[in-house]
Motif scaffolding. Structure first.
Motif, PDB file in Angstrom:
ATOM      1  N   GLU A   1      -2.563  12.546  -8.993  1.00  5.81           N
ATOM      2  CA  GLU A   1      -4.001  12.354  -9.176  1.00  5.81           C
ATOM      3  C   GLU A   1      -4.709  11.938  -7.895  1.00  5.81           C
ATOM      4  O   GLU A   1      -5.933  11.770  -7.890  1.00  5.81           O
ATOM      5  CB  GLU A   1      -4.255  11.310 -10.265  1.00  5.81           C
ATOM      6  CG  GLU A   1      -3.548  11.588 -11.583  1.00  5.81           C
ATOM      7  CD  GLU A   1      -3.828  12.974 -12.126  1.00  5.81           C
ATOM      8  OE1 GLU A   1      -4.968  13.450 -11.972  1.00  5.81           O
ATOM      9  OE2 GLU A   1      -2.907  13.586 -12.710  1.00  5.81           O
ATOM     10  N   GLU A   2      -3.968  11.752  -6.804  1.00  4.75           N
ATOM     11  CA  GLU A   2      -4.598  11.375  -5.539  1.00  4.75           C
ATOM     12  C   GLU A   2      -5.456  12.526  -5.020  1.00  4.75           C
ATOM     13  O   GLU A   2      -5.027  13.689  -5.011  1.00  4.75           O
ATOM     14  CB  GLU A   2      -3.546  11.012  -4.497  1.00  4.75           C
ATOM     15  CG  GLU A   2      -4.136  10.607  -3.153  1.00  4.75           C
ATOM     16  CD  GLU A   2      -3.073  10.268  -2.112  1.00  4.75           C
ATOM     17  OE1 GLU A   2      -3.448  10.053  -0.944  1.00  4.75           O
ATOM     18  OE2 GLU A   2      -1.880  10.233  -2.463  1.00  4.75           O
ATOM     19  N   GLU A   3      -6.645  12.203  -4.571  1.00  4.04           N
ATOM     20  CA  GLU A   3      -7.533  13.244  -4.064  1.00  4.04           C
ATOM     21  C   GLU A   3      -6.997  13.803  -2.755  1.00  4.04           C
ATOM     22  O   GLU A   3      -6.542  13.058  -1.879  1.00  4.04           O
ATOM     23  CB  GLU A   3      -8.944  12.677  -3.856  1.00  4.04           C
ATOM     24  CG  GLU A   3      -9.973  13.755  -3.544  1.00  4.04           C
ATOM     25  CD  GLU A   3     -11.394  13.208  -3.502  1.00  4.04           C
ATOM     26  OE1 GLU A   3     -12.298  14.014  -3.206  1.00  4.04           O
ATOM     27  OE2 GLU A   3     -11.588  12.004  -3.767  1.00  4.04           O
ATOM     28  N   ILE A   4      -7.047  15.120  -2.633  1.00  6.12           N
ATOM     29  CA  ILE A   4      -6.563  15.796  -1.427  1.00  6.12           C
ATOM     30  C   ILE A   4      -7.737  15.958  -0.471  1.00  6.12           C
ATOM     31  O   ILE A   4      -8.688  16.685  -0.753  1.00  6.12           O
ATOM     32  CB  ILE A   4      -5.948  17.166  -1.772  1.00  6.12           C
ATOM     33  CG1 ILE A   4      -4.817  17.000  -2.785  1.00  6.12           C
ATOM     34  CG2 ILE A   4      -5.427  17.854  -0.514  1.00  6.12           C
ATOM     35  CD1 ILE A   4      -4.352  18.297  -3.400  1.00  6.12           C
ATOM     36  N   LEU A   5      -7.659  15.279   0.655  1.00  3.65           N
ATOM     37  CA  LEU A   5      -8.745  15.244   1.629  1.00  3.65           C
ATOM     38  C   LEU A   5      -8.237  15.674   2.995  1.00  3.65           C
ATOM     39  O   LEU A   5      -7.026  15.771   3.230  1.00  3.65           O
ATOM     40  CB  LEU A   5      -9.323  13.818   1.712  1.00  3.65           C
ATOM     41  CG  LEU A   5      -9.871  13.221   0.405  1.00  3.65           C
ATOM     42  CD1 LEU A   5     -10.104  11.737   0.572  1.00  3.65           C
ATOM     43  CD2 LEU A   5     -11.153  13.939   0.002  1.00  3.65           C
ATOM     44  N   SER A   6      -9.168  15.905   3.916  1.00  2.00           N
ATOM     45  CA  SER A   6      -8.773  16.254   5.282  1.00  2.00           C
ATOM     46  C   SER A   6      -7.973  15.128   5.924  1.00  2.00           C
ATOM     47  O   SER A   6      -7.095  15.376   6.753  1.00  2.00           O
ATOM     48  CB  SER A   6     -10.011  16.569   6.129  1.00  2.00           C
ATOM     49  OG  SER A   6     -10.903  15.474   6.136  1.00  2.00           O
ATOM     50  N   ASP A   7      -8.240  13.882   5.500  1.00  2.00           N
ATOM     51  CA  ASP A   7      -7.543  12.731   6.089  1.00  2.00           C
ATOM     52  C   ASP A   7      -6.052  12.713   5.761  1.00  2.00           C
ATOM     53  O   ASP A   7      -5.268  12.147   6.522  1.00  2.00           O
ATOM     54  CB  ASP A   7      -8.179  11.420   5.593  1.00  2.00           C
ATOM     55  CG  ASP A   7      -9.575  11.202   6.154  1.00  2.00           C
ATOM     56  OD1 ASP A   7      -9.933  11.925   7.116  1.00  2.00           O
ATOM     57  OD2 ASP A   7     -10.299  10.337   5.631  1.00  2.00           O
ATOM     58  N   ASN A   8      -5.661  13.285   4.616  1.00  2.00           N
ATOM     59  CA  ASN A   8      -4.233  13.280   4.269  1.00  2.00           C
ATOM     60  C   ASN A   8      -3.636  14.687   4.292  1.00  2.00           C
ATOM     61  O   ASN A   8      -2.635  14.961   3.634  1.00  2.00           O
ATOM     62  CB  ASN A   8      -4.004  12.613   2.909  1.00  2.00           C
ATOM     63  CG  ASN A   8      -4.761  13.297   1.769  1.00  2.00           C
ATOM     64  OD1 ASN A   8      -5.296  14.383   1.932  1.00  2.00           O
ATOM     65  ND2 ASN A   8      -4.794  12.644   0.617  1.00  2.00           N
ATOM     66  N   THR A   9      -4.263  15.589   5.046  1.00  2.00           N
ATOM     67  CA  THR A   9      -3.792  16.973   5.171  1.00  2.00           C
ATOM     68  C   THR A   9      -3.551  17.306   6.641  1.00  2.00           C
ATOM     69  O   THR A   9      -4.414  17.068   7.485  1.00  2.00           O
ATOM     70  CB  THR A   9      -4.820  17.952   4.572  1.00  2.00           C
ATOM     71  OG1 THR A   9      -5.039  17.608   3.205  1.00  2.00           O
ATOM     72  CG2 THR A   9      -4.335  19.381   4.657  1.00  2.00           C
ATOM     73  N   ILE A  10      -2.379  17.831   6.931  1.00  2.00           N
ATOM     74  CA  ILE A  10      -1.981  18.113   8.321  1.00  2.00           C
ATOM     75  C   ILE A  10      -1.877  19.619   8.516  1.00  2.00           C
ATOM     76  O   ILE A  10      -1.217  20.324   7.739  1.00  2.00           O
ATOM     77  CB  ILE A  10      -0.637  17.436   8.646  1.00  2.00           C
ATOM     78  CG1 ILE A  10      -0.779  15.922   8.487  1.00  2.00           C
ATOM     79  CG2 ILE A  10      -0.179  17.785  10.061  1.00  2.00           C
ATOM     80  CD1 ILE A  10       0.540  15.186   8.486  1.00  2.00           C
ATOM     81  N   ILE A  11      -2.547  20.131   9.555  1.00  2.00           N
ATOM     82  CA  ILE A  11      -2.533  21.559   9.875  1.00  2.00           C
ATOM     83  C   ILE A  11      -1.254  21.901  10.635  1.00  2.00           C
ATOM     84  O   ILE A  11      -0.810  21.157  11.522  1.00  2.00           O
ATOM     85  CB  ILE A  11      -3.751  21.932  10.731  1.00  2.00           C
ATOM     86  CG1 ILE A  11      -5.048  21.584  10.003  1.00  2.00           C
ATOM     87  CG2 ILE A  11      -3.724  23.409  11.094  1.00  2.00           C
ATOM     88  CD1 ILE A  11      -6.277  21.703  10.876  1.00  2.00           C
ATOM     89  N   LEU A  12      -0.661  23.040  10.309  1.00  2.00           N
ATOM     90  CA  LEU A  12       0.520  23.543  11.000  1.00  2.00           C
ATOM     91  C   LEU A  12       0.145  24.801  11.768  1.00  2.00           C
ATOM     92  O   LEU A  12      -0.469  25.716  11.206  1.00  2.00           O
ATOM     93  CB  LEU A  12       1.631  23.862  10.002  1.00  2.00           C
ATOM     94  CG  LEU A  12       2.177  22.670   9.203  1.00  2.00           C
ATOM     95  CD1 LEU A  12       3.000  23.165   8.017  1.00  2.00           C
ATOM     96  CD2 LEU A  12       3.016  21.761  10.094  1.00  2.00           C
ATOM     97  N   THR A  13       0.504  24.868  13.022  1.00  2.00           N
ATOM     98  CA  THR A  13       0.219  26.042  13.859  1.00  2.00           C
ATOM     99  C   THR A  13       1.518  26.698  14.296  1.00  2.00           C
ATOM    100  O   THR A  13       2.620  26.214  13.992  1.00  2.00           O
ATOM    101  CB  THR A  13      -0.598  25.636  15.098  1.00  2.00           C
ATOM    102  OG1 THR A  13       0.259  24.920  16.008  1.00  2.00           O
ATOM    103  CG2 THR A  13      -1.782  24.756  14.718  1.00  2.00           C
ATOM    104  N   SER A  14       1.399  27.775  15.044  1.00  2.00           N
ATOM    105  CA  SER A  14       2.597  28.467  15.541  1.00  2.00           C
ATOM    106  C   SER A  14       3.422  27.570  16.449  1.00  2.00           C
ATOM    107  O   SER A  14       4.640  27.757  16.577  1.00  2.00           O
ATOM    108  CB  SER A  14       2.195  29.742  16.283  1.00  2.00           C
ATOM    109  OG  SER A  14       1.292  29.450  17.329  1.00  2.00           O
ATOM    110  N   ASP A  15       2.791  26.574  17.073  1.00  2.00           N
ATOM    111  CA  ASP A  15       3.537  25.637  17.914  1.00  2.00           C
ATOM    112  C   ASP A  15       4.472  24.758  17.088  1.00  2.00           C
ATOM    113  O   ASP A  15       5.419  24.172  17.634  1.00  2.00           O
ATOM    114  CB  ASP A  15       2.570  24.738  18.699  1.00  2.00           C
ATOM    115  CG  ASP A  15       1.772  25.507  19.739  1.00  2.00           C
ATOM    116  OD1 ASP A  15       2.229  26.607  20.135  1.00  2.00           O
ATOM    117  OD2 ASP A  15       0.699  25.026  20.148  1.00  2.00           O
TER     118      ASP A  15
END
Length: 411
Positions: free
Chosen positions: A86-100
């Motif tokens: 039930e935790e809200e999914i926000l930009s603060d707890n989301t990590i972007i993955l790149t080709s690096d």
């Protein structure tokens, strides 16, 4: 504009509320994860957690390339570590993955690896892996509990293909090999279960399923890490680094044709879901199974071409059920596999800590059909579910079986 900048802009657009799907005001339980079970998915995601210490975990974030020759930059990948469904999914707890961030890029997989820390006092921790197809806005999700009331403990070892990509299938064909790596090494221990489990009761059958009185187990002893380990017998294996612990890895081994059908005898077993009891008994007792099956399919449709299409569709559903839902049972024999075969892929899939809910049809909430799979704590699998059965399913179940038998089912 470089790759990182481009992907960051895509991510920011999502959170700004564009026409693309957005995480705004979303929780894990509210995400529709139907693409996880779609027959037309371009990707398949998997998260494999490995325990490094009491507070540290390595996450293998794996992307199976289903689409032919996919281009990495057409997708945007992220992951989140959540404390509840039930935790809200926000930009603060989301990590972007790149080709690096890629650990491996093979013909079949893109693989990321991330090490995370979870305090010992944390009771629930869930990893959510997301892929956005930027061409049409489709979002793929895969979530798994690292710690929760349904997880005894997380294994401290991993199973790998020969190229050290994590083993992400639900089964292994008998005679094939895997590599194992453990944080505790240098050996692991295996147990073999030569059991053949029964087909589940239909959704409206409320009496308890039969349980084997005795479960044969064969102690296979220790085997070395980093040396290919062959699994030669059909059944399932339970691999542990510590035989006194309540954690391990279950590995279902199957015949060489799996997830497809092997022979006429297996075909007879599999048509049980759309057959009457008398039809199925006649098929099982027939001396010439092929001839009996040919007559069976033709008797349903009264048309040879329609019968061929029906056979193709039905066993395609069986194959997908095997790919998606195999655990220590073949996928077609699980409750999820049974519902998937008869009802087709669900139109909406929602995960909660204690259950998974599939929704079908209906123009409004009151007319939708929902199948609820209750999560059961099981030493063999932290993701073991059983269907909450009800006599209320009988009308829609028989309706779908009639559609199958008329050769009009299409997904």
């Amino acid at each position: 504009m470089n790759c990182k900048t481009s992907r960051l802009l895509i991510f920011l657009i999502l959170f700004a509320g564009s026409t693309f799907p957005t995480f705004a005001q979303k929780t894990l339980s509210s995400l529709n994860q139907t693409l996880r079970y779609s027959r037309y998915s371009r990707l398949s995601l998997k998260v494999i957690p490995i325990k490094v210490s009491e507070t540290s975990y390595k996450l293998q974030l794996q992307v199976e390339k289903i689409e032919e020759n996919p281009v990495f930059n057409t997708f945007s990948f992220t992951y989140s570590i959540l404390d509840s469904y039930e935790e809200e999914i926000l930009s603060d707890n989301t990590i972007i993955l790149t080709s690096d961030d890629l650990k491996y890029d093979t013909d079949r997989h893109w693989v990321f690896e991330k090490t995370i820390d979870i305090p010992e006092t944390t009771e629930t921790s869930i990893a959510l892996f997301t892929a956005l197809d930027t061409r049409q806005g489709d979002e793929y999700y895969y979530s798994t509990d690292i710690k929760s009331s349904f997880v005894f403990d997380t294994p401290s070892f991993g199973a790998y293909y020969a190229n050290y990509v994590g083993f992400d299938q639900n089964y292994l064909n008998a005679g094939e090999s895997l590599l194992f790596q453990s944080n505790d090494g240098p050996t692991l221990h295996g147990f073999y279960y030569p059991i053949n489990l029964e087909v589940p009761y239909p959704p409206m059958e409320t009496k308890p399923a039969a349980v084997p009185r005795e479960l044969e187990v064969i102690d296979e002893g220790d085997f070395l890490e980093n040396v290919p380990k062959s699994f030669d017998k059909i059944g399932y294996y339970f691999i542990q680094s510590d035989t006194s612990a309540s954690t391990g890895l279950v590995l279902k081994t199957t015949h060489e044709a799996f997830p497809k059908v092997k022979d006429w005898d297996e075909m007879v077993d599999m048509v049980t879901y759309i057959s009457t009891r008398k039809e199925h008994e006649d098929l099982k007792s027939a001396e010439d199974k092929k001839k009996a099956l040919d007559m069976y399919w033709l008797s349903l449709t009264k048309n040879a071409d329609t019968a061929k299409e029906l056979i193709r569709e039905y066993f395609r559903q069986v194959e997908f059920a095997n790919l998606l839902f195999t655990d220590f049972k073949e996928g077609w024999k699980t409750d999820k596999g049974m519902v998937y075969i008869v009802m087709g892929p669900p139109e909406e899939v929602n995960f909660y800590l204690d259950r998974e809910v599939w929704s079908y049809g209906g123009t409004n909430e009151s007319s939708r059909i929902r199948f609820t799979f209750a999560r059961v704590k099981n030493i063999l699998s932290p993701h073991y579910y059983t269907l909450n059965r009800s006599r209320a399913y009988q009308p829609v179940w028989f309706k779908n079986i009639s559609i199958w038998r008329s050769g009009k089912m299409a997904f």
